[in-house]
Design a protein around this motif. Sequence first.
Motif: not given
Lengths: 201, 283
Positions: A95, A98, A141, B1-4, B11, B41, B43-45
Amino acid sequence: MWNTPPSGPLDREGVVSPGVTQGIEAVDEEELLRRTARGDRRAFDELYRRTSPWLLVRLRRRCDDPDVLADVLQDTYLAAWRGAGGFVGAVAGGSSASWLWSIAVHRLVDAMRRRARTARVPLVEPSGTAAPAEEEALAAHLGPDVENALTALPPELRQVVQTLILDGLSVREAAVLLGMPEGTVKSRARRARIALREALS
Amino acid sequence: MNGRPSPGRPSPGHPSPGLVTRYAAGDPDVDDVTAWSVELHLDGCAPCRALLAGGVDGAGRALLDRVAGAVDRGIVSGPAPVPARRGLFGRRVPGRTGTVRAVTPWLLTAVGLLAVACAAQRLGSPQDPQDPLVLLVSPLVPLLPVAAAWSRGNDPAWEIVSSTPRAGLGLLLRRTLAVLLVLMPALALAGRLTGVPPVAWLLPCLAFTAGSLALGGLVGVSRAAAALAAVWSAGVIVPTLVTRQVPAVLEPGARALWAAAVAVLCAVVLLRADDHRRLTSHD
């Protein structure tokens, strides 16, 4: 507890198809980076507006010095402006956040390395209270097992694990950021690994 | 972590707004493990990052405004973004190929120019090998790729170069000058042995390189090189194409004058070396 996602104008819209003009508010950050790579200053400013508070907060948990933070943020966004073309968004599921973080944390390590020659930078101490973790934060998570295992770790080990895993730094970089010898980082990482393995088995 | 979370679909869960705000404010009650989870969290949101932006305190806001100003100044004074690199069929290519990509078109242009000149010479007047088209364009041909070999847009070390007086195009020209100075006697000898004198066009080329550096001390090397190329085109190439005669400056008898000019210009470059000690924009 974990809520339903906040809805509003900032909610993500559908996939942006290239060539379609959209309000910049509706564009996602990966697309903002792609536009930045083409020299679009408005897209870059929007990216800054959206991501800089998050980056500042995250960096501030690693370093307390406002001057260092300002330098690191400035370097990071100038590098992002020049290097936006190097962001390979679709590959490896990376992303934009990141990507920005990996630039920023390495700039932070560089800044620490420079500062280490002249003065000590007040580092954020690991919070000693391994308080019973708030159940609201941890479901999605980490999972309850990992959460319990991490909470049980001594703070100085947890700090090393965080720097190596969450921040994605190498042992050498972690040593600079935490202001301790590489050997200490390695031995604490080993102890943390053993403790986590026991806790999770 | 499974990404956005995938676009348009909620989500599975988000940390409560209160927790995000406390994390943003640097609340010490947010312990390490909780913060770790929140950071993963965030990171992807993107929506939660927007929520966090509202929780940053006044000092943080002031710092961000200050940084925004500094970034703006850096962008205005620096080069534009390096465009995304694409290989064949639009494939993304990792790694640094900027210089090769920048120079290749110029190299092709230079080679093409020579080829066209050769073809025109053969087709136009096979009985008159003295037709000077090749001779006319040759002095400028090596300058094109040399000038294109450095530009601040594709140089990853541009910030360093810009803080160094003797770098960039000036450095390339000085190296070209040094190489040609050494090669010229060998070329003269080879020309004498084979009867085809490359010295006839390399000597003016050498003079142009030295001239760019000498004049560059006054107006900057980029401008000097462009001016000399323009003067040569307007003053020699165009009139020759009109009159169809070998210009006087390219007669074999003029070579001694070219050599003398090279010597004088090199002396000027050496004597006025201080002209190149100041910083230029290097663009």
